[in-house]
Design a protein around this motif. Structure first.
Motif, PDB file in Angstrom:
ATOM      1  N   PRO A  24      12.268 -12.622   4.568  1.00 49.65           N
ATOM      2  CA  PRO A  24      12.232 -11.162   4.413  1.00 49.65           C
ATOM      3  C   PRO A  24      10.810 -10.626   4.392  1.00 49.65           C
ATOM      4  O   PRO A  24       9.886 -11.288   3.912  1.00 49.65           O
ATOM      5  N   ASP A  25      10.625  -9.415   4.904  1.00 50.11           N
ATOM      6  CA  ASP A  25       9.300  -8.794   4.933  1.00 50.11           C
ATOM      7  C   ASP A  25       8.708  -8.647   3.534  1.00 50.11           C
ATOM      8  O   ASP A  25       7.484  -8.657   3.361  1.00 50.11           O
ATOM      9  N   SER A  26       9.557  -8.514   2.536  1.00 50.94           N
ATOM     10  CA  SER A  26       9.078  -8.335   1.159  1.00 50.94           C
ATOM     11  C   SER A  26       8.397  -9.580   0.606  1.00 50.94           C
ATOM     12  O   SER A  26       7.806  -9.538  -0.479  1.00 50.94           O
ATOM     13  N   ALA A  27       8.436 -10.695   1.346  1.00 52.86           N
ATOM     14  CA  ALA A  27       7.808 -11.931   0.867  1.00 52.86           C
ATOM     15  C   ALA A  27       6.289 -11.859   0.911  1.00 52.86           C
ATOM     16  O   ALA A  27       5.623 -12.671   0.272  1.00 52.86           O
ATOM     17  N   VAL A  28       5.713 -10.924   1.674  1.00 46.51           N
ATOM     18  CA  VAL A  28       4.257 -10.817   1.766  1.00 46.51           C
ATOM     19  C   VAL A  28       3.800  -9.459   1.244  1.00 46.51           C
ATOM     20  O   VAL A  28       4.523  -8.467   1.298  1.00 46.51           O
ATOM     21  N   THR A  29       2.569  -9.443   0.729  1.00 47.52           N
ATOM     22  CA  THR A  29       1.972  -8.227   0.193  1.00 47.52           C
ATOM     23  C   THR A  29       0.643  -7.973   0.873  1.00 47.52           C
ATOM     24  O   THR A  29      -0.183  -8.882   0.980  1.00 47.52           O
ATOM     25  N   CYS A  30       0.422  -6.756   1.346  1.00 50.65           N
ATOM     26  CA  CYS A  30      -0.836  -6.380   2.022  1.00 50.65           C
ATOM     27  C   CYS A  30      -1.583  -5.362   1.176  1.00 50.65           C
ATOM     28  O   CYS A  30      -0.988  -4.609   0.405  1.00 50.65           O
ATOM     29  N   GLN A  31      -2.908  -5.326   1.363  1.00 54.70           N
ATOM     30  CA  GLN A  31      -3.728  -4.380   0.626  1.00 54.70           C
ATOM     31  C   GLN A  31      -3.653  -2.996   1.256  1.00 54.70           C
ATOM     32  O   GLN A  31      -4.006  -2.813   2.429  1.00 54.70           O
ATOM     33  N   GLY A  32      -3.161  -2.007   0.517  1.00 59.90           N
ATOM     34  CA  GLY A  32      -3.202  -0.628   0.978  1.00 59.90           C
ATOM     35  C   GLY A  32      -2.003  -0.175   1.787  1.00 59.90           C
ATOM     36  O   GLY A  32      -1.895   1.014   2.101  1.00 59.90           O
ATOM     37  N   PHE A  33      -1.081  -1.064   2.154  1.00 59.34           N
ATOM     38  CA  PHE A  33       0.103  -0.630   2.905  1.00 59.34           C
ATOM     39  C   PHE A  33       1.226  -1.638   2.714  1.00 59.34           C
ATOM     40  O   PHE A  33       1.015  -2.761   2.254  1.00 59.34           O
ATOM     41  N   THR A  34       2.424  -1.192   3.070  1.00 59.69           N
ATOM     42  CA  THR A  34       3.606  -2.047   2.961  1.00 59.69           C
ATOM     43  C   THR A  34       3.869  -2.697   4.301  1.00 59.69           C
ATOM     44  O   THR A  34       4.011  -2.018   5.319  1.00 59.69           O
TER      45      THR A  34
END
Length: 237
Positions: free
Chosen positions: A11-21
């Motif tokens: 799932p896309d929710s498995a990663v976290t980016c700085q400043g955006f989803t």
């Protein structure tokens, strides 16, 4: 979840980016993952055509794909683990299992439409949390009453994987790791542990245990690991 031909969707929710989803439609990602071996897997953005039976049409699906090789490509990963020994061949379907964490480097994400350009720099991306791919564990037991208050148990277990356990290659699958405590069958009467039984490489064992007066509930368990869910068989005597 398992996918055909060793295709795992994350799932896309498995990663976290700085400043955006992050989402796989607008961004592309490449992340090296570590498990029991170096660069055992990679997390990459892919797209595929999927048939929709409701509309009778094909649609493009963008998603994160867990691939079974590192940045050097398939066929170069050396897997030196307690299960398989040293392997220098392309990973076979189903080889991706265990607990995965992010490698120290090799994690970037860019906007999909623009690609790598000076005005579209890669962003820092981190794995939100370690994750695990696990197989099912099957356990069965056949109890037989013997002389006195004793039960003879025939146990069969399968970690749903093929291992190399120091036994010469045979037509029979080697389904557990006898030298690993987690792959011992734990026999209980109620909550009391009676015995821990070492299984053969083929997942079988025969053992005699004491019984006591009255109706009793027994269980035979293979505990959960990073690679497998727990398996349990129950009976009453």
């Amino acid at each position: 979840m398992w996918g055909q031909e060793d295709y795992f969707v994350v799932p896309d929710s498995a990663v976290t980016c700085q400043g955006f989803t992050y989402n796989s439609r607008d961004y592309s990602i490449y992340m090296v993952l570590q498990s029991r071996a170096m660069v055992q897997g990679s997390l990459v953005t892919t797209q595929r055509r999927v048939f929709n039976p409701t509309t009778n049409t094909f649609q493009t699906r963008y998603e994160l794909h867990l691939a079974s090789w590192g940045p050097r490509g398939p066929g170069v990963m050396t897997l030196g683990s307690r299960e398989h020994g040293d392997i220098s061949a392309p990973p076979a379907p189903g080889w991706l299992f265990g607990r995965f964490t992010q490698a120290a480097d090799g994690a970037v994400v860019v906007k999909r439409a623009l690609g790598y350009t000076p005005t579209n720099p890669p962003y820092k991306v981190t794995l939100a949390a370690p994750f695990a791919i696990k197989r099912r564990t099957d356990v069965s037991v056949t109890p037989t009453r013997v002389s006195g208050r004793r039960l003879a148990l025939t146990i069969r277990a399968d970690r749903n994987a093929s291992f190399q356990n120091g036994v010469a290659p045979t037509y029979r699958r080697q389904v557990v790791i006898p030298t690993t405590p987690a792959d011992h069958a734990v026999i209980k009467r109620g909550s009391k542990v009676l015995r821990r039984v070492v299984l053969s490489p083929y997942g079988s064992a025969k053992v005699v245990i004491p019984d006591i007066r009255g109706a009793n509930k027994y269980s035979v368990t293979m505990v959960a690991t990073n690679d497998n869910f727990a398996g349990i068989a129950r009976f009453a005597r």
